[in-house]
Write a protein that holds these residues in place. Structure first.
Motif, PDB file in Angstrom:
ATOM      1  N   VAL A   1      55.452 -19.151  -5.806  1.00 49.90           N
ATOM      2  CA  VAL A   1      54.886 -20.075  -4.813  1.00 49.90           C
ATOM      3  C   VAL A   1      54.539 -21.405  -5.480  1.00 49.90           C
ATOM      4  CG1 VAL A   1      52.996 -20.447  -3.177  1.00 49.90           C
ATOM      5  CG2 VAL A   1      54.039 -18.187  -3.380  1.00 49.90           C
ATOM      6  N   ARG A   2      54.004 -21.344  -6.682  1.00 50.17           N
ATOM      7  CA  ARG A   2      53.687 -22.572  -7.420  1.00 50.17           C
ATOM      8  C   ARG A   2      54.943 -23.398  -7.698  1.00 50.17           C
ATOM      9  NH1 ARG A   2      54.678 -25.034 -11.631  1.00 50.17           N
ATOM     10  NH2 ARG A   2      53.238 -26.255 -12.814  1.00 50.17           N
ATOM     11  N   GLU A   3      56.023 -22.712  -8.063  1.00 51.05           N
ATOM     12  CA  GLU A   3      57.295 -23.395  -8.297  1.00 51.05           C
ATOM     13  C   GLU A   3      57.796 -24.062  -7.010  1.00 51.05           C
ATOM     14  OE1 GLU A   3      59.672 -23.835 -11.049  1.00 51.05           O
ATOM     15  OE2 GLU A   3      57.688 -23.695 -11.933  1.00 51.05           O
ATOM     16  N   ALA A   4      57.645 -23.370  -5.885  1.00 49.42           N
ATOM     17  CA  ALA A   4      58.060 -23.953  -4.602  1.00 49.42           C
ATOM     18  C   ALA A   4      57.246 -25.207  -4.312  1.00 49.42           C
ATOM     19  CB  ALA A   4      57.891 -22.933  -3.481  1.00 49.42           C
ATOM     20  N   ARG A   5      55.965 -25.175  -4.610  1.00 52.26           N
ATOM     21  CA  ARG A   5      55.113 -26.351  -4.400  1.00 52.26           C
ATOM     22  C   ARG A   5      55.549 -27.492  -5.308  1.00 52.26           C
ATOM     23  NH1 ARG A   5      53.450 -29.548  -1.228  1.00 52.26           N
ATOM     24  NH2 ARG A   5      51.606 -30.704  -1.767  1.00 52.26           N
ATOM     25  N   ALA A   6      55.904 -27.167  -6.538  1.00 47.17           N
ATOM     26  CA  ALA A   6      56.363 -28.196  -7.479  1.00 47.17           C
ATOM     27  C   ALA A   6      57.685 -28.807  -7.019  1.00 47.17           C
ATOM     28  CB  ALA A   6      56.512 -27.614  -8.876  1.00 47.17           C
TER      29      ALA A   6
ATOM     30  N   GLY B   1      58.258 -29.511  -4.041  1.00 43.94           N
ATOM     31  CA  GLY B   1      57.932 -30.393  -2.924  1.00 43.94           C
ATOM     32  C   GLY B   1      57.862 -29.708  -1.577  1.00 43.94           C
ATOM     33  N   ALA B   2      57.757 -28.392  -1.548  1.00 44.83           N
ATOM     34  CA  ALA B   2      57.675 -27.678  -0.272  1.00 44.83           C
ATOM     35  C   ALA B   2      56.393 -28.085   0.458  1.00 44.83           C
ATOM     36  CB  ALA B   2      57.705 -26.178  -0.500  1.00 44.83           C
ATOM     37  N   PRO B   3      56.466 -28.294   1.775  1.00 42.86           N
ATOM     38  CA  PRO B   3      55.285 -28.722   2.538  1.00 42.86           C
ATOM     39  C   PRO B   3      54.295 -27.570   2.739  1.00 42.86           C
ATOM     40  CG  PRO B   3      57.147 -28.428   4.000  1.00 42.86           C
ATOM     41  CD  PRO B   3      57.665 -28.235   2.602  1.00 42.86           C
ATOM     42  N   TRP B   4      53.137 -27.893   3.257  1.00 43.79           N
ATOM     43  CA  TRP B   4      52.056 -26.929   3.402  1.00 43.79           C
ATOM     44  C   TRP B   4      52.434 -25.742   4.277  1.00 43.79           C
ATOM     45  CZ3 TRP B   4      50.034 -25.677   8.115  1.00 43.79           C
ATOM     46  CH2 TRP B   4      50.334 -26.532   9.173  1.00 43.79           C
ATOM     47  N   HIS B   5      53.218 -25.951   5.346  1.00 40.77           N
ATOM     48  CA  HIS B   5      53.539 -24.833   6.234  1.00 40.77           C
ATOM     49  C   HIS B   5      54.471 -23.828   5.556  1.00 40.77           C
ATOM     50  CE1 HIS B   5      57.538 -26.448   7.366  1.00 40.77           C
ATOM     51  NE2 HIS B   5      56.944 -27.626   7.285  1.00 40.77           N
ATOM     52  N   VAL B   6      55.344 -24.280   4.670  1.00 36.37           N
ATOM     53  CA  VAL B   6      56.213 -23.373   3.918  1.00 36.37           C
ATOM     54  C   VAL B   6      55.382 -22.622   2.882  1.00 36.37           C
ATOM     55  CG1 VAL B   6      58.141 -23.283   2.283  1.00 36.37           C
ATOM     56  CG2 VAL B   6      58.277 -24.752   4.298  1.00 36.37           C
ATOM     57  N   ILE B   7      54.505 -23.325   2.185  1.00 37.68           N
ATOM     58  CA  ILE B   7      53.640 -22.704   1.182  1.00 37.68           C
ATOM     59  C   ILE B   7      52.723 -21.679   1.835  1.00 37.68           C
ATOM     60  CG2 ILE B   7      51.814 -23.135  -0.514  1.00 37.68           C
ATOM     61  CD1 ILE B   7      54.615 -24.084  -1.368  1.00 37.68           C
ATOM     62  N   THR B   8      52.200 -21.987   3.018  1.00 41.16           N
ATOM     63  CA  THR B   8      51.312 -21.065   3.722  1.00 41.16           C
ATOM     64  C   THR B   8      52.032 -19.766   4.074  1.00 41.16           C
ATOM     65  OG1 THR B   8      50.081 -22.941   4.618  1.00 41.16           O
ATOM     66  CG2 THR B   8      49.772 -20.816   5.706  1.00 41.16           C
ATOM     67  N   ARG B   9      53.253 -19.858   4.568  1.00 39.13           N
ATOM     68  CA  ARG B   9      54.019 -18.647   4.882  1.00 39.13           C
ATOM     69  C   ARG B   9      54.295 -17.836   3.620  1.00 39.13           C
ATOM     70  NH1 ARG B   9      59.197 -19.583   8.180  1.00 39.13           N
ATOM     71  NH2 ARG B   9      59.202 -17.320   8.057  1.00 39.13           N
TER      72      ARG B   9
END
Length: 183
Positions: free
Chosen positions: A124-129, A131-139
């Protein structure tokens, strides 16, 4: 300018090969925090992928450093490979049931589930790095939370870990979002 290269010839003058350095990589190079590293920056010129350790031992990470500066595509490929390793790397003999290291680690009571959840949170941290938006990170965090909480239940939680495959779900969610983004 003396250092211009004709369009038909590469700057290095070498033929294309599978192993390439940061200078030959296509696309921007992104560090672990998701920031783009300019080509020929101070870090690249001083580090050059190697350093001398104690006793004069030379450590060279030029060819195979999975934690070095990678392009976006390389980071996505690494993320998907880790998700497969965690969730579907092995097959139960005589069946079509696939499991991964996550299911094996989860067999260790409490500690194993915490370690497996930490590995999932790294994805999940890699996805955030990336540039994934908050709604993708939340799921993605929801999938990790469900697998982590239910995985704590003895026996039934381990079976749920094998069948739910939160890391593969998260890789699919991220890939679906990335496919909608301009390159």
């Amino acid at each position: 300018m003396q250092d211009q290269v004709s369009p038909s010839r590469r700057a290095s003058g070498r033929a294309s090969q599978a192993n390439f350095s940061a200078k030959e990589a296509r696309g921007p190079i992104i560090d672990q925090d998701g920031r783009e590293i300019p080509q020929g920056g101070q870090f690249q010129s001083s580090f050059n992928g190697a350093f001398a350790g104690p006793g004069g031992v030379r450590f060279d990470f030029q060819g195979a450093n999975p934690f070095g500066n990678l392009t976006r595509e390389q980071r996505i490929a690494r993320l998907e490979a880790v998700a497969k390793l965690l969730d579907v790397a092995f097959v139960v003999p005589g069946t079509n049931i696939r499991y991964g290291i996550d299911g094996i680690i989860g067999l260790i009571p409490v500690v194993g589930d915490l370690i497996a959840t930490a590995l999932s949170l790294w994805l999940v941290r890699e996805a955030r790095a990336l540039g994934a938006p908050w709604h993708v990170i939340t799921r993605m965090l929801g999938n990790v939370a469900v697998e982590g909480v239910i995985g704590m239940v003895p026996v039934a939680g381990d079976a749920f870990d094998v069948l739910f495959r939160a890391n593969m779900r998260n890789a699919k969610i991220l890939r679906r979002w990335l496919d909608t983004q301009p390159r």
